[in-house]
Design a protein around this motif. Structure first.
Motif, short mmCIF file in Angstrom:
data_model
loop_
_atom_site.label_atom_id
_atom_site.label_comp_id
_atom_site.label_asym_id
_atom_site.label_seq_id
_atom_site.Cartn_x
_atom_site.Cartn_y
_atom_site.Cartn_z
N LYS A 1 -58.38 92.50 132.98
CA LYS A 1 -57.61 91.75 131.99
C LYS A 1 -57.45 90.28 132.35
N ILE A 2 -57.96 89.89 133.51
CA ILE A 2 -57.74 88.52 133.97
C ILE A 2 -58.51 87.49 133.15
N ASP A 3 -59.72 87.81 132.74
CA ASP A 3 -60.51 86.83 132.00
C ASP A 3 -59.83 86.44 130.69
N GLN A 4 -59.32 87.44 129.97
CA GLN A 4 -58.64 87.16 128.72
C GLN A 4 -57.36 86.38 128.95
N ALA A 5 -56.63 86.74 130.00
CA ALA A 5 -55.41 86.01 130.34
C ALA A 5 -55.73 84.56 130.68
N ASP A 6 -56.82 84.36 131.39
CA ASP A 6 -57.24 83.02 131.78
C ASP A 6 -57.55 82.17 130.56
N LEU B 1 -51.86 91.92 137.68
CA LEU B 1 -52.65 92.18 136.48
C LEU B 1 -54.02 92.74 136.86
N PRO B 2 -54.48 93.81 136.23
CA PRO B 2 -55.78 94.39 136.54
C PRO B 2 -56.89 93.36 136.36
N GLN C 1 -48.83 83.78 135.78
CA GLN C 1 -47.79 84.55 136.48
C GLN C 1 -46.99 85.39 135.49
N ASN C 2 -46.66 84.81 134.35
CA ASN C 2 -45.89 85.54 133.33
C ASN C 2 -46.68 86.71 132.76
N ARG C 3 -48.00 86.64 132.85
CA ARG C 3 -48.84 87.73 132.36
C ARG C 3 -49.09 88.79 133.43
N ALA D 1 -68.99 87.33 137.22
CA ALA D 1 -69.21 88.74 137.21
C ALA D 1 -68.29 89.56 136.39
N VAL D 2 -67.12 89.11 136.07
CA VAL D 2 -66.19 90.02 135.44
C VAL D 2 -66.33 90.19 133.95
N ALA D 3 -65.96 89.27 133.17
CA ALA D 3 -65.90 89.52 131.75
C ALA D 3 -67.22 89.48 131.05
N ALA D 4 -67.90 88.39 131.12
CA ALA D 4 -69.13 88.30 130.35
C ALA D 4 -70.30 88.77 131.14
N GLY D 5 -70.08 89.25 132.30
CA GLY D 5 -71.17 89.72 133.11
C GLY D 5 -71.52 88.73 134.17
#
Length: 223
Positions: free
Chosen positions: A207-212, A203-204, A172-174, A27-31
Motif C-alpha cells: 500500500k506504500i506506493d499509493q500512499a506515496d 503500512l503494508p 505517517q498519518n497513513r 519493484a513494488v507497484a508498477a513492477g
C-alpha cells in the motif's frame, strides 16, 4: 522494495519525492519504477529499513543519476518533464526507456530483480553509476532520463522544506513508521525520510506506493 518518493535509485537507499522513476521504486507497484535516486537502486535493506530522499527518479531535478556531470542545455531541453500527477504507466514507460538505453550502452543490469518483479526491463545494478567505466553510458542516456517535478526540488520550490515535512506527516498519518532526516547527497537543503527502528504495525508495503502518490499530490501539489 521500491522507490524514493514523492514522485525517485541511490547508493544510500534513499527515498525522495519524485524519484519514482529510477530504480528505487522499481519493484513494488508498477513492477519497476524510480528512481531510484540516481541510477542506482535504493529500497529496503535486509532489515526492512529504507531511506527516502528527494532527487532525481531515481534516478530528478538536480539529477544525481547523471554521474558524468554533463548537463548540456540541448540535452536538458529534450528530457521529458514529469508532473506530480504523471501516471504510473507513463512513469514506467519512461523509466524502461532510460534503463534500456543504459543496457544498450553496456551497463550491467539487475536481471534477478526484474525477474522477481515480473518486469520486462531490468534496472542497473547498484553502484554502476559511480563507476568511471560506465559514466559515458550515463551521459549518453541522460537525454532519456525524465526530469522530476519541479515541486520536489529545493532549487525550484521555495516552499520545499514545508512541503516535504507535510509529505512525511501525510505518510505517517497513513500508517508508515518513518521519520524525517536531512539528506545532502543531492542538495545542501535536501530532506529525506527513513523507517523507524520499530516498524511494527507499519503500512503494508503493498500500500506504500499509493500512499506515496497521494501524499505527493497533497503536500507538493497543494491539494
Amino acid at each position: 522494495m521500491y522507490t524514493n518518493s514523492p514522485l525517485t535509485p541511490h547508493p544510500i537507499d534513499a527515498r525522495r519525492p519524485g524519484l519514482r522513476l529510477l530504480a528505487v521504486g522499481l519493484a513494488v507497484a508498477a513492477g519497476m519504477t524510480l528512481a531510484a535516486c540516481s541510477s542506482g537502486e535504493g529500497g529496503r535493506s535486509s532489515s526492512g529499513k529504507s531511506v527516502d530522499s528527494l532527487a532525481s527518479g531515481t534516478p530528478t531535478s538536480g539529477d544525481a543519476a547523471s554521474k558524468g556531470g554533463t548537463h548540456d542545455s540541448a540535452v536538458e531541453a529534450k528530457r521529458s518533464q514529469l508532473r506530480l500527477d504523471t501516471s504510473p504507466e507513463e512513469d514506467q514507460r519512461l523509466t524502461d526507456a532510460y534503463n534500456a538505453c543504459l543496457q544498450a550502452h553496456g551497463v550491467p543490469m539487475n536481471q534477478e530483480r526484474a525477474a522477481a518483479a515480473g518486469a520486462k526491463q531490468a534496472p542497473p545494478k547498484v553502484g554502476e553509476a559511480d563507476s568511471p567505466k560506465y559514466r559515458p553510458a550515463y551521459d549518453a542516456c541522460l537525454v532519456k532520463l525524465p526530469r522530476q517535478p519541479p515541486e520536489t526540488s529545493p532549487e525550484t520550490n521555495p516552499h520545499y522544506a514545508d512541503d516535504y515535512r507535510a509529505y512525511v506527516k501525510c505518510l505517517q498519518n497513513r500508517g508508515m513508521k518513518i521519520h524525517l532526516i536531512s539528506d545532502t547527497s543531492v542538495s545542501p537543503d535536501g530532506l529525506a525520510w527513513t523507517f523507524d527502528d520499530d516498524t511494527t504495525g507499519s503500512l503494508p508495503e503493498s500500500k506504500i506506493d499509493q500512499a506515496d502518490r497521494s501524499c505527493s499530490l497533497e503536500a507538493f501539489g497543494g491539494k
